[in-house]
Design an enzyme around this catalytic site. Structure first.
Site, mmCIF file in Angstrom:
data_model
loop_
_atom_site.group_PDB
_atom_site.id
_atom_site.type_symbol
_atom_site.label_atom_id
_atom_site.label_comp_id
_atom_site.label_asym_id
_atom_site.label_seq_id
_atom_site.Cartn_x
_atom_site.Cartn_y
_atom_site.Cartn_z
ATOM 1 N N CYS A 59 0.824 -1.214 0.000
ATOM 2 C CA CYS A 59 0.000 0.000 0.000
ATOM 3 C C CYS A 59 0.862 1.271 0.000
ATOM 4 O O CYS A 59 2.076 1.235 0.144
ATOM 5 C CB CYS A 59 -0.930 -0.014 1.204
ATOM 6 S SG CYS A 59 -0.057 0.178 2.767
ATOM 7 N N ALA A 62 2.978 1.863 3.020
ATOM 8 C CA ALA A 62 4.187 1.032 3.001
ATOM 9 C C ALA A 62 5.307 1.726 2.229
ATOM 10 O O ALA A 62 6.466 1.721 2.644
ATOM 11 C CB ALA A 62 3.889 -0.333 2.376
ATOM 12 N N ARG A 93 11.352 -5.378 7.806
ATOM 13 C CA ARG A 93 12.224 -5.290 6.650
ATOM 14 C C ARG A 93 13.653 -5.202 7.159
ATOM 15 O O ARG A 93 13.892 -4.920 8.309
ATOM 16 C CB ARG A 93 11.885 -4.061 5.814
ATOM 17 C CG ARG A 93 10.517 -4.164 5.204
ATOM 18 C CD ARG A 93 10.156 -2.931 4.454
ATOM 19 N NE ARG A 93 10.944 -2.805 3.243
ATOM 20 C CZ ARG A 93 11.833 -1.867 3.061
ATOM 21 N NH1 ARG A 93 12.078 -0.986 3.977
ATOM 22 N NH2 ARG A 93 12.508 -1.803 1.948
ATOM 23 N N HIS A 192 5.950 6.632 -2.254
ATOM 24 C CA HIS A 192 7.281 7.183 -2.534
ATOM 25 C C HIS A 192 7.154 8.663 -2.865
ATOM 26 O O HIS A 192 7.890 9.496 -2.368
ATOM 27 C CB HIS A 192 7.920 6.505 -3.754
ATOM 28 C CG HIS A 192 8.091 5.021 -3.624
ATOM 29 N ND1 HIS A 192 7.986 4.174 -4.703
ATOM 30 C CD2 HIS A 192 8.365 4.233 -2.561
ATOM 31 C CE1 HIS A 192 8.197 2.936 -4.306
ATOM 32 N NE2 HIS A 192 8.432 2.938 -3.014
HETATM 33 FE FE1 CFM Z 1 13.077 0.872 -5.020
HETATM 34 FE FE2 CFM Z 1 12.608 -1.509 -5.209
HETATM 35 FE FE3 CFM Z 1 11.008 0.093 -3.786
HETATM 36 FE FE4 CFM Z 1 13.476 -0.479 -2.930
HETATM 37 FE FE5 CFM Z 1 12.481 -2.490 -1.412
HETATM 38 FE FE6 CFM Z 1 11.632 -3.467 -3.719
HETATM 39 FE FE7 CFM Z 1 10.037 -1.953 -2.300
HETATM 40 MO MO1 CFM Z 1 10.639 -4.361 -1.479
HETATM 41 S S1 CFM Z 1 14.491 -0.771 -4.738
HETATM 42 S S2 CFM Z 1 12.417 1.380 -3.011
HETATM 43 S S3 CFM Z 1 14.196 -1.233 -1.024
HETATM 44 S S4 CFM Z 1 11.305 -0.019 -5.894
HETATM 45 S S5 CFM Z 1 12.788 -4.403 -2.185
HETATM 46 S S6 CFM Z 1 12.401 -3.494 -5.846
HETATM 47 S S7 CFM Z 1 9.545 -3.683 -3.377
HETATM 48 S S8 CFM Z 1 10.655 -2.381 -0.336
HETATM 49 S S9 CFM Z 1 9.102 -0.074 -2.686
#
Ligand code: CFM
Length: 537
Positions: A59, A62, A93, A192
């Protein structure tokens, strides 16, 4: 186990046939047979998951709390919401951190939550949130508190930003809120963007004292999973490059505050942090380019790009020296391991960048990536940023604030003249990410937001030697007789970034694809007859 070779186009048609026609029509656009050089290939991405389909996604909360802000050790990350949201974001994590002294602030092992109850949902939770801020301040005296909204906060209308302003005034520390309710976007990706916006609005630019040292860079989109950031810090230090700020593996508030003092931003995970890179360029004049430290060759290439940017003869020589030393160790491991891994196959469905980056490591092992896809990547992460102007903004994306960024006249500094930038452009490719598809083999299946059903069909038909995904998929896949390597948490292995990380990865994959244990498992469809039926319309 006999490999069934099926034309990927046929695989796609067979899979789509199983869906109701309306759903098949939607999924059809998110599944491509890659033609790496056909620039007209368009993939559908960053849209809502179809209800009823089992997705790998997480989500918005997250993406904001867990991913971007989670790895910073000295901000109290206070979750405004029911305790479940905090529990699942509490050290589940593997972001590691290394405080300089045992007394340095480190709140990463704590879980801060307002623990909303039914009565707060009915009467509002703002008072409880204020109380939580005061309590956190009284106990920890942190430099900053971040407040993260979970779904119910948005539904009942608590104003976390007003509370943040009031508490900032009262407690005299930096307090900022995030409207990152889980439902705010179609995936983590929205989180993000929300995190990036708040960092630019409330944190970056507050402290004009840069890190001490030469060749100051910020590393963007590196989150210290399994200690990756430690390996990158080791390499940069060895080269004499100074890490001014990290977003956000092994980072601190101070690093964020002084980020605008760097000479260069390098971007690892484009998906999660490209907004900060773009905004910092406009506001402070810091150029950015994409790097990748997953894979030994890719790491060497990235270091060379950084050295080229600074154009300092001593730095260039030092970087070559470091690469030569590190590559000697890597080459030794490859010589030993590659004969055992060559010809094996992998599939990877992870997040928004690793499904691309890890293909580098598999290539180094002589393995091919039969299929890959992101959980929540956007079209630019597949097709390259050149498609950005053509991406249609839908209602879900419009939901996320687009900040209007102006040049900060006092703090803006031109790092490169236009001529110099143009001269370096060919080698460094500023503001560019070419995406996953260009690097993939022709004929590989590229699938966005893979459904559980599609995952099963990939495994059943193609029997990859290793499937890379996360904990949600792990045991389903392993029950099908195929080893699963987690690429979110590394299954408690790692680091996998940089040179030492590459060697760790080679060793782990060697063990995984060459153990005989998987050959002892037979999937149900291999040992008993399966009856299948279809609706006759
Ligand atoms: Fe970038 Fe990723 Fe992500 Fe990531 Fe991650 Fe991920 Fe993620 Mo899991 S590099 S920030 S540290 S997009 S492993 S492939 S899915 S938490 S949101």
């Amino acid at each position: 186990m006999a490999k069934i070779e099926m034309d990927p186009q046929r695989w796609k048609q067979d899979v789509l046939k199983k869906y109701p026609s309306k759903i098949a029509k939607k999924r059809e656009k998110s599944i491509l047979v890659n033609d790496g050089h056909d620039t007209t290939q368009v993939i559908q991405a960053n849209i809502r998951t179809i209800p009823g389909i089992i997705t790998q996604r997480g989500c918005t909360y997250a993406g904001c709390k867990g991913v971007v802000l989670g790895p910073t050790r000295d901000i109290v990350n206070l979750v405004h919401g029911p305790i479940g949201c905090s529990f699942y974001a509490w050290l589940t994590r593997r972001n590691q951190t290394l405080p300089p002294t045992p007394d340095s602030p480190n709140y990463m092992m704590y879980s801060f939550s307002t623990d909303m109850q039914d009565s707060n949902i009915v009467f509002g939770g703002e008072l409880k949130l204020k109380k939580a801020c005061r309590e956190a301040f009284a106990i920890f005296k942190p430099k900053a508190i971040g407040i993260f909204s979970t779904c119910p906060v948005g539904l009942i209308g608590d104003d976390v930003h007003a509370v943040a302003r009031e508490m900032k005034e009262e407690l005299g520390i930096n307090i900022f809120g995030f409207s990152c309710e889980g439902y705010k976007g179609v995936s983590q990706s929205a989180g993000h963007h929300i995190a990036n916006n708040a960092l630019v609005k409330h944190v970056i630019g507050l402290n004009d004292t840069p890190a001490e040292g030469k060749f100051l860079i910020n590393m963007l989109g590196e989150y210290n999973i399994g200690g990756d950031a430690f390996e990158l810090e080791r390499i940069l230090k060895k080269c004499g490059i100074t890490l001014n700020a990290s977003f956000s593996g092994n980072s601190t508030m101070e690093q964020f505050e002084r980020a605008h003092m760097a000479e260069l931003n390098v971007v690892m995970c484009h998906r999660s942090i490209n907004y900060v890179a773009e905004m910092m360029e406009k506001k402070y004049g810091i150029p950015w380019f994409k790097v990748n430290f997953i894979g030994a060759e890719a790491s060497a290439k990235s270091l060379r790009k950084i050295a080229k940017y600074f154009g300092d003869a001593d730095l260039i020589a030092k970087v070559e020296d470091v690469i030569a030393q590190e590559m000697a160790i890597v080459a030794k491991a490859i010589d030993e391991i590659k004969p055992r891994t060559t010809g094996k196959t992998a599939m990877m469905f992870v997040g928004g960048s690793r499904a691309h980056h890890y293909q580098e490591l598999f290539t180094e092992l002589g393995m091919s990536s039969l299929s890959a896809g992101y959980e929540f990547g956007h079209r630019d992460d597949y097709e390259g940023r050149r498609v950005l102007p053509t991406i249609q903004v839908d209602a879900d994306s419009r939901n996320i604030e687009e900040l209007t960024i102006e040049k900060d006249e006092a703090k803006f500094r031109e790092r490169l003249s236009e001529e110099k930038k143009a001269e370096l452009e060919k080698d460094l490719q500023f503001n560019e990410y070419e995406g996953m598809m260009k690097d993939m083999e022709k004929g590989a299946l590229v699938i966005d937001d893979l459904s559980h059903y599609e995952m099963e069909k990939l495994i059943e038909i193609y029997h990859p030697d290793v499937f890379c995904a996360g904990i949600k998929e792990k045991y389903c896949v392993q029950k099908m007789g195929i080893p699963l390597k987690q690429l979110h948490s590394y299954d408690y292995g790692g680091p996998y970034a940089g040179f030492e990380g590459a060697v760790n990865f080679y060793k782990d994959i060697d063990m995984i694809v060459n153990t005989s244990v998987w050959k002892l498992i037979k999937a149900p469809w291999e040992k008993e007859a399966v009856i299948e039926a279809e609706y006759a319309a």
